[in-house]
Design an enzyme around this catalytic site. Structure first.
Site, PDB file in Angstrom:
ATOM      1  N   LYS A  47      48.930  34.583  45.349  1.00 31.18           N
ATOM      2  CA  LYS A  47      47.936  35.526  45.886  1.00 31.18           C
ATOM      3  C   LYS A  47      48.455  36.200  47.150  1.00 31.18           C
ATOM      4  O   LYS A  47      48.273  37.406  47.355  1.00 31.18           O
ATOM      5  CB  LYS A  47      46.634  34.777  46.197  1.00 31.18           C
ATOM      6  CG  LYS A  47      45.927  34.272  44.952  1.00 31.18           C
ATOM      7  CD  LYS A  47      44.848  33.268  45.335  1.00 31.18           C
ATOM      8  CE  LYS A  47      44.016  32.849  44.149  1.00 31.18           C
ATOM      9  NZ  LYS A  47      43.216  31.651  44.418  1.00 31.18           N
ATOM     10  N   GLU A 104      41.097  42.787  41.094  1.00 31.47           N
ATOM     11  CA  GLU A 104      40.353  42.232  42.234  1.00 31.47           C
ATOM     12  C   GLU A 104      40.094  40.736  42.083  1.00 31.47           C
ATOM     13  O   GLU A 104      40.118  39.984  43.065  1.00 31.47           O
ATOM     14  CB  GLU A 104      39.016  42.979  42.382  1.00 31.47           C
ATOM     15  CG  GLU A 104      38.200  42.589  43.596  1.00 31.47           C
ATOM     16  CD  GLU A 104      38.938  42.818  44.905  1.00 31.47           C
ATOM     17  OE1 GLU A 104      39.052  43.968  45.319  1.00 31.47           O
ATOM     18  OE2 GLU A 104      39.408  41.824  45.516  1.00 31.47           O
ATOM     19  N   ARG A 129      41.504  31.175  22.101  1.00 29.11           N
ATOM     20  CA  ARG A 129      42.613  30.457  21.473  1.00 29.11           C
ATOM     21  C   ARG A 129      42.112  29.730  20.226  1.00 29.11           C
ATOM     22  O   ARG A 129      42.702  29.753  19.179  1.00 29.11           O
ATOM     23  CB  ARG A 129      43.174  29.457  22.497  1.00 29.11           C
ATOM     24  CG  ARG A 129      44.368  28.665  22.043  1.00 29.11           C
ATOM     25  CD  ARG A 129      44.988  27.931  23.210  1.00 29.11           C
ATOM     26  NE  ARG A 129      44.022  27.615  24.236  1.00 29.11           N
ATOM     27  CZ  ARG A 129      44.317  27.392  25.500  1.00 29.11           C
ATOM     28  NH1 ARG A 129      45.551  27.445  25.912  1.00 29.11           N
ATOM     29  NH2 ARG A 129      43.371  27.094  26.366  1.00 29.11           N
ATOM     30  N   ILE A 142      35.616  38.101  46.704  1.00 30.44           N
ATOM     31  CA  ILE A 142      35.776  38.862  47.963  1.00 30.44           C
ATOM     32  C   ILE A 142      36.556  40.144  47.664  1.00 30.44           C
ATOM     33  O   ILE A 142      37.636  40.080  47.077  1.00 30.44           O
ATOM     34  CB  ILE A 142      36.568  38.062  49.026  1.00 30.44           C
ATOM     35  CG1 ILE A 142      35.973  36.681  49.242  1.00 30.44           C
ATOM     36  CG2 ILE A 142      36.648  38.837  50.331  1.00 30.44           C
ATOM     37  CD1 ILE A 142      36.816  35.797  50.166  1.00 30.44           C
ATOM     38  N   ARG A 190      35.994  26.310  18.094  1.00 29.59           N
ATOM     39  CA  ARG A 190      35.218  25.635  19.147  1.00 29.59           C
ATOM     40  C   ARG A 190      33.829  26.231  19.253  1.00 29.59           C
ATOM     41  O   ARG A 190      33.655  27.440  19.072  1.00 29.59           O
ATOM     42  CB  ARG A 190      35.934  25.840  20.492  1.00 29.59           C
ATOM     43  CG  ARG A 190      36.242  24.544  21.188  1.00 29.59           C
ATOM     44  CD  ARG A 190      37.117  24.779  22.357  1.00 29.59           C
ATOM     45  NE  ARG A 190      36.334  25.089  23.546  1.00 29.59           N
ATOM     46  CZ  ARG A 190      36.879  25.381  24.722  1.00 29.59           C
ATOM     47  NH1 ARG A 190      38.189  25.439  24.854  1.00 29.59           N
ATOM     48  NH2 ARG A 190      36.123  25.615  25.748  1.00 29.59           N
ATOM     49  N   VAL A 216      36.030  32.156  33.821  1.00 29.23           N
ATOM     50  CA  VAL A 216      35.881  33.532  34.309  1.00 29.23           C
ATOM     51  C   VAL A 216      35.434  34.465  33.191  1.00 29.23           C
ATOM     52  O   VAL A 216      34.610  35.362  33.404  1.00 29.23           O
ATOM     53  CB  VAL A 216      37.211  34.026  34.942  1.00 29.23           C
ATOM     54  CG1 VAL A 216      37.050  35.424  35.499  1.00 29.23           C
ATOM     55  CG2 VAL A 216      37.664  33.063  36.051  1.00 29.23           C
ATOM     56  N   GLU A 219      42.922  25.714  38.564  1.00 19.44           N
ATOM     57  CA  GLU A 219      43.689  26.316  37.483  1.00 19.44           C
ATOM     58  C   GLU A 219      43.764  25.333  36.316  1.00 19.44           C
ATOM     59  O   GLU A 219      43.585  24.121  36.508  1.00 19.44           O
ATOM     60  CB  GLU A 219      45.109  26.636  37.970  1.00 19.44           C
ATOM     61  CG  GLU A 219      45.168  27.707  39.035  1.00 19.44           C
ATOM     62  CD  GLU A 219      44.520  29.011  38.610  1.00 19.44           C
ATOM     63  OE1 GLU A 219      44.946  29.589  37.604  1.00 19.44           O
ATOM     64  OE2 GLU A 219      43.562  29.444  39.269  1.00 19.44           O
ATOM     65  N   GLY A 237      38.793  35.442  44.512  1.00 21.66           N
ATOM     66  CA  GLY A 237      37.608  35.543  43.653  1.00 21.66           C
ATOM     67  C   GLY A 237      36.791  36.793  43.928  1.00 21.66           C
ATOM     68  O   GLY A 237      37.283  37.916  43.807  1.00 21.66           O
TER      69      GLY A 237
END
Ligand code: NDP
Ligand SMILES: N[C@@H](CC=O)C(=O)O
Ligand code: NA
Length: 441
Positions: free
Chosen positions: A205, A129, A45, A136, A49, A14, A190, A134
């Site tokens: 949710k 939101e 984190r 919507i 990387r 995300v 997740e 997601g």
């Protein structure tokens, strides 16, 4: 042109989707906002990387203090996930007067009230939101568009991973394990996919939605939550023969005695608009007093769909900030939420699907029918399947008439204790009322 500085906490699915939308739509955002949004820091984190080339290395940090010390950062956007240190970072941001945006439903469902209360006291915005369905705009719909209305019920498919898995099993004959692996590769699941498949993510949710729709304080621990791990291809195909589609449903509805809030797999009629919601798509069907039925659907998971909701939140936050009206929208914490009685799951009335795994011997169907009758569970129809060569048992499927859930539980406990029963009985609720239909009145 005025510039508003923001910090992203997290550059995973995300976070990267959000970063890219901010970059790709920068000109449109500038036009709509009359100001430029500039990402000043990206917290990760593991700074060692390798990161996508479009994210300048100079933005990457592991130090929250750098962000808090940067006076040009007005908005902190948390896309790390988990409870800690996400909570501490958000609270530090709020305490320092920063507006916050998050997509972290696990955090909000566990500690939302504390976070919102601090934000209210500090007069800063909290937007979330991306945390539900997601891309919507369902939080906005409940928080703003339907502020005028009285929601009677909401029924939704609110987890993309489980909907992806059930769709792949039903439509492609995919195995559960393969479908879950693909959902993880596509960035829907997740970090700990147990949250998805156990129904917990959907419950988190649903509690957020219920807090906005009913001004009610509801926690995942206080409601019925069942996931999809026990569902089999046979259940999907037996339901299909009877005209049903199997979905993981999240439901909250007003009842005279309180709120009925639950998450569980359910068969819904193939004619329900929710039956057509496949793959990582989500949908919420609302029934409200003035508007009637309304349906909200779209992509419920993934980098860009969720990123689009997060960027909308960033824009809203910036608009409020520019207009000097931050803290304008109500947050689901006192005085806007209160405790309400919750209906026990045993109080549900409705039809159910029962799949019995039994030894293939005379009299078994009769014994099952007599226990069901004894407990007041009325049979609507029966399917009997002979054992397949690879199975050690025969299958009997019963569709019931409307039944009190407590009676089904009692009957199933009894049947599962019979010598002829070879495996725990599968129970799947059937939902075919107005909650799953678009034209209810
Ligand atoms: N994936 C989706 O479709 C959706 C996700 N969400 C929510 O959005 C949030 C992010 O999800 P997602 O992007 O999938 O998660 P990812 O696991 O893909 O990304 C998490 C990011 O946060 C960083 N991070 C994690 N812990 C820390 C820490 N302690 N300190 C600093 N950085 C940290 C990681 O750093 P590093 O890169 O170094 O590992 C990584 O960049 C979660 O709350 C999730 O529930 C909401 C809607 C949809
Ligand atoms: N894991 C979640 C991601 C979006 O909230 C899901 O699958 O729906
Ligand atoms: Na949303």
């Amino acid at each position: 042109m005025k510039e508003i500085g923001i910090a992203l906490l997290g550059l995973g699915n995300v976070g990267l989707g959000t970063y890219r939308i901010l970059a790709d739509h920068a000109k449109d955002i500038e036009r709509r906002l009359g100001a430029r949004v500039r990402v000043r820091h990206v917290l990760v984190r593991n700074t060692g990387r390798s990161r996508p080339e479009d994210v300048p290395a100079s933005l990457i940090t592991h130090d929250m203090k750098t962000i808090l010390d940067d006076k040009e950062v007005a908005v902190v956007v948390e896309l790390m996930g988990g409870l800690s240190p996400a909570r501490e970072y958000l609270e530090q941001a709020i305490a320092s007067g920063r507006h916050v945006v998050t997509a972290n439903k696990a955090l909000l469902s566990a500690h939302g009230e504390a976070i919102y209360s601090k934000a209210l006291a500090r007069g800063v915005d909290v937007h979330f939101e991306g945390a539900v369905c997601g891309g919507i705009p369902i939080i906005r719909t409940l928080r703003e568009a339907l502020a005028s209305d009285r929601v009677e019920s909401l029924t939704g498919i609110v987890n993309g991973t489980t909907n992806f898995i059930l769709s792949a099993m039903a439509n492609e004959g995919a195995s559960y394990a393969d479908a879950l692996r693909r959902a993880q590769e596509l960035g829907y699941a997740e970090a700990d996919p147990t949250l998805d498949v156990s129904g917990m993510d959907a419950a988190q949710k649903l509690c957020l939605l219920a807090s906005l729709a009913f001004s009610a304080r509801v926690s995942p621990e206080s409601i019925l939550v069942e996931g999809i791990t026990s569902l089999t291809p046979a259940d999907i195909s037996h339901g299909r023969e009877a005209g049903y589609v199997l979905k993981l449903l999240a439901t909250a509805r007003r009842a005279p005695e309180g709120l009925d809030v639950r998450v569980h797999p359910a068969f819904i009629p193939a004619a329900s608009p929710l039956a057509d919601v496949s793959s990582a798509f989500n949908a919420v069907l609302l029934q409200s007093a003035a508007l009637g039925a309304s349906l909200y659907s779209g992509r419920g998971a993934g980098a860009l769909p969720t990123g689009s909701a997060v960027v909308s939140d960033i824009i809203d936050t910036c608009r409020n900030l520019l207009a000097g009206v931050s803290g304008r929208l109500p947050l689901p914490c006192p005085p806007h939420v209160h405790d309400v009685p919750l209906l026990p799951s045993g109080a549900r009335r409705g039809p159910v699907y029962l799949r019995f795994s039994v030894s293939d011997e005379p009299g078994v169907l009769g014994r099952i029918a007599s226990v069901l009758g004894e407990k007041g569970v009325s049979i609507n129809s029966v399917l009997q399947r002979p054992p397949r060569p690879e199975d050690a048992h025969a299958t009997i499927v019963v569709f019931t008439h409307d039944t009190r859930e407590a009676d089904v539980v009692a009957a199933v406990q009894w049947i599962d204790s019979l010598r002829s029963t070879r495996a725990p009985t599968q129970v799947i609720r059937i939902e075919e009322g107005p909650g799953v239909l678009l034209a209810s009145r």
